[in-house]
Design a protein around this motif. Sequence first.
Motif, mmCIF file in Angstrom:
data_model
loop_
_atom_site.group_PDB
_atom_site.id
_atom_site.type_symbol
_atom_site.label_atom_id
_atom_site.label_comp_id
_atom_site.label_asym_id
_atom_site.label_seq_id
_atom_site.Cartn_x
_atom_site.Cartn_y
_atom_site.Cartn_z
ATOM 1 N N ALA A 301 7.580 -1.029 -2.202
ATOM 2 C CA ALA A 301 8.310 -0.486 -1.048
ATOM 3 C C ALA A 301 9.800 -0.768 -1.164
ATOM 4 C CB ALA A 301 7.755 -1.081 0.244
ATOM 5 N N ASP A 326 11.013 7.393 4.452
ATOM 6 C CA ASP A 326 10.332 6.448 3.552
ATOM 7 C C ASP A 326 9.700 5.311 4.346
ATOM 8 O OD1 ASP A 326 10.835 7.834 1.280
ATOM 9 O OD2 ASP A 326 12.565 6.628 0.653
ATOM 10 N N ARG A 329 6.390 6.377 5.661
ATOM 11 C CA ARG A 329 5.360 6.413 4.612
ATOM 12 C C ARG A 329 4.909 5.004 4.234
ATOM 13 N NH1 ARG A 329 8.102 10.958 2.757
ATOM 14 N NH2 ARG A 329 9.610 9.750 1.544
ATOM 15 N N TRP A 330 5.894 4.109 4.032
ATOM 16 C CA TRP A 330 5.535 2.756 3.601
ATOM 17 C C TRP A 330 4.832 1.980 4.712
ATOM 18 C CZ3 TRP A 330 4.589 1.340 -0.951
ATOM 19 C CH2 TRP A 330 5.265 1.906 -2.031
ATOM 20 N N ARG A 331 5.206 2.291 5.927
ATOM 21 C CA ARG A 331 4.535 1.599 7.037
ATOM 22 C C ARG A 331 3.040 1.901 7.018
ATOM 23 N NH1 ARG A 331 6.521 2.206 13.324
ATOM 24 N NH2 ARG A 331 5.491 0.354 14.124
ATOM 25 N N ARG A 333 1.302 2.893 4.379
ATOM 26 C CA ARG A 333 0.676 2.357 3.159
ATOM 27 C C ARG A 333 0.506 0.845 3.230
ATOM 28 N NH1 ARG A 333 3.520 5.526 -1.793
ATOM 29 N NH2 ARG A 333 2.315 4.026 -3.019
ATOM 30 N N LEU A 334 1.483 0.175 3.799
ATOM 31 C CA LEU A 334 1.365 -1.286 3.907
ATOM 32 C C LEU A 334 0.293 -1.664 4.934
ATOM 33 C CD1 LEU A 334 5.136 -2.317 3.672
ATOM 34 C CD2 LEU A 334 3.391 -2.465 1.885
#
Length: 453
Positions: A301, A326, A329-331, A333-334
């Motif tokens: 990330a 981004d 999206r990363w939130r 995925r994490l």
Amino acid sequence: MFNSDLPGRSGPDACPGALQVHAAADGGLARVRIPGGAVTAGQLRAVAAAARELGSGVIELTSRANLQVRGLRLPPDACGGAERAPAEAPDFAARMAAAGLLPSATHERARNIVASPLAGRSAAGGRDVRPLVAELDRALCARPGLAELPGRFLFALDDGSGDVAALEADVTLRPVAAADESEAALLLAGADPGLRAPSGAETAGLLAVAEAFLAERAAQGSRAWRLRELADGPVRVAARAVQLEPRLRRSAARPPEAYAAETGAGGAVGVVGQPDGRVALAVLPPLGRLTPAQAEALAAAAGDGAGEVRVTPWRTVVVPDLTPADAGRWRARLAEAGLVADPASPWLGVTACAGRPGCAKSRADVHADIRAALGDPRPDADVSRDAVRSPTDAGRIPAHWAGCERRCGRPRGRVVDVVATTHGYRVEADGVSRAFPGAEQTSAAVAATREGL
Ligand code: SF4
């Protein structure tokens, strides 16, 4: 009687490091200092690989924003009751040194520096103290005498938000007034003795306080680990510091209310706006523990390589400088990886000691009990909510679970204590104590108590 006279203060402190590994019940425990909580993505990957290949795969975040790796394999004679195992994990130390995480063998346990996690990225402004973190770290390691600092001695660099000032470190640099970088206050053990460092002398001032602490400790014949443990510590150490560093100035002490109320992000999770239009994403590893896979996801990330993440003293991890798209999206995925990204999650504000199997004194596997009671954090991860400033903003009091009465790692302030007994857990809050036979009943009572206090 001073704390330093108590049995626990009769010898050198036992803080682990990357070289001085502690022999815990579940194997070697190594602590990696990351001043200011800042670690590059590449360094985080190195820690993840070491945890996976040399340890049990557990990476802990500490209340001083450092990283700890558990379960390192030690030679047989280092276990079986030995309390300390110096330099028993040479492979681990070599990897940390290669990653740039062990710049000084002599000073590694003295490099205890926390900084406001959003310094330089906060929409509320404040002073960007990040350059001072690196400067202080280099200067600290260059002074041979400061290798004698106890591993508990803590430096804090506050951007003006008051977040790390609230930790009452042994010495805290804090702007006297917002937008004024001409002078900063040096608070000692949370108190303002009127010590001021002009611009350009901040690092010298912080180190003068550390040297003054050692001198005053020797003068008092004390083995204190913290400045507050000395008799008249803030006053006497301030007086010595101005003699050691002539650029320091004495001023009228200001009461705590003269400083701005805390505005820092503290233990927030979610998305926090930056003044440059980008955002910072903050997530919570449940119970302050990362798996290697989660650490690698955070490194990704951050953009890998030199991208940076910031570990906070509230055991959250901040990934700065993301675009809003981004971050979204990363939130997700994490959260999918098991990190808490939802400010309303019941995991926020829940902390625990090591418990079994890491601590032989523990009456319970508190982590397993909490996970069984609270469930997997992933289904709770509503990534659409905005960040809140801290768990208590959501109307909940922090809860700390412990395997015995020592309550290691207990946060400061008002807390719901959950202590393992031989028959379950005891829940204590505001002087009221109730016993419960199982983790599930305990957890329900804790949740109700946190809301109702
Ligand atoms: S609180 Fe007790 S059980 Fe938990 S880590 Fe500390 S000594 Fe061990």
